[in-house]
Scaffold this motif. Structure first.
Motif, mmCIF file in Angstrom:
data_model
loop_
_atom_site.group_PDB
_atom_site.id
_atom_site.type_symbol
_atom_site.label_atom_id
_atom_site.label_comp_id
_atom_site.label_asym_id
_atom_site.label_seq_id
_atom_site.Cartn_x
_atom_site.Cartn_y
_atom_site.Cartn_z
ATOM 1 N N VAL A 10 0.826 -1.200 0.000
ATOM 2 C CA VAL A 10 0.000 0.000 0.000
ATOM 3 C C VAL A 10 0.860 1.249 0.000
ATOM 4 O O VAL A 10 0.574 2.206 -0.699
ATOM 5 N N SER A 21 -4.347 5.573 -0.016
ATOM 6 C CA SER A 21 -4.670 4.162 -0.186
ATOM 7 C C SER A 21 -5.193 3.625 1.127
ATOM 8 O O SER A 21 -4.752 4.023 2.190
ATOM 9 N N THR A 38 -5.136 3.391 6.577
ATOM 10 C CA THR A 38 -5.234 4.328 5.465
ATOM 11 C C THR A 38 -3.958 5.140 5.422
ATOM 12 O O THR A 38 -3.491 5.632 6.449
ATOM 13 N N ASP A 87 -2.283 -0.420 -8.213
ATOM 14 C CA ASP A 87 -3.057 0.270 -7.183
ATOM 15 C C ASP A 87 -4.360 -0.472 -6.895
ATOM 16 O O ASP A 87 -4.745 -0.648 -5.744
ATOM 17 N N GLN A 91 -5.554 -2.372 -3.448
ATOM 18 C CA GLN A 91 -6.829 -2.049 -2.794
ATOM 19 C C GLN A 91 -7.616 -3.309 -2.449
ATOM 20 O O GLN A 91 -8.398 -3.309 -1.513
#
Length: 177
Positions: A10, A21, A38, A87, A91
């Motif tokens: 991340v 992210s 986060t 990405d 996620q």
């Protein structure tokens, strides 16, 4: 996947995109515990909560493979479509190995070209969707937008094979996915 590996993926994703992210991890040592982290430039937010039961089953079956992904260096600054996919893989809390399988699969299918077209079958885009119009379920810009194609492709892989390495294993044994 252990949380240290997820953290590294991340952070790498946030560094490539310069954005925020988020990842949620189930704690295998404490069933019912979820950890959410986060990341945004310069900040890390952590939250932990306990759930009594999961709202629904995500996968009833997944494909497993012993096929090794082709190790290829990834240059995120030069390959925008791969950077978008990385990405989105992060996620989903999938490992870097899953991304390597996805890279092997979509390099073989379209070489990451969002305008790739197979004239004999009609397959189109990065994931080589057949028929191509199926991708319109994710967005009307599917012909020209690599993000829409990647989102559709990951959704297809997740629903049919569970993870990219399952799709890559199926592709290697059947020459299609």
């Amino acid at each position: 996947m252990d949380s240290k590996r997820a953290l590294a993926l991340v952070i790498a994703s946030a560094a490539f995109t310069g954005g925020t992210s988020t990842i949620a991890l189930a704690d295998t040592e404490s069933p019912g515990t979820i950890h959410q982290q986060t990341w945004s430039p310069g900040r890390v937010h952590q939250r932990t909560w306990t759930v009594q039961a999961l709202p629904h089953v995500i996968h009833q079956a997944t494909w497993e493979t012993k096929a090794k992904p082709k190790a290829r260096p990834m240059l995120p600054g030069k390959d925008t479509n791969k950077r978008i996919a990385l990405d989105l893989v992060v996620q989903r809390a999938w490992s870097m190995r899953e991304f390597q399988c996805l890279d092997s699969l979509w390099t073989r299918e379209s070489n990451w070209n969002h305008r790739a077209h197979n004239p004999s079958s009609g397959a189109y885009g990065i994931p080589q969707a057949l028929p191509a119009g199926k991708m319109s379920g994710v967005g009307s810009d599917w012909r020209d937008n690599p993000t829409t194609q990647i989102l559709w492709g990951l959704k297809y892989i997740e629903g049919r094979y569970g993870r990219p390495c399952g799709a890559w294993g199926h592709f290697r044994s059947h020459n299609w996915y």
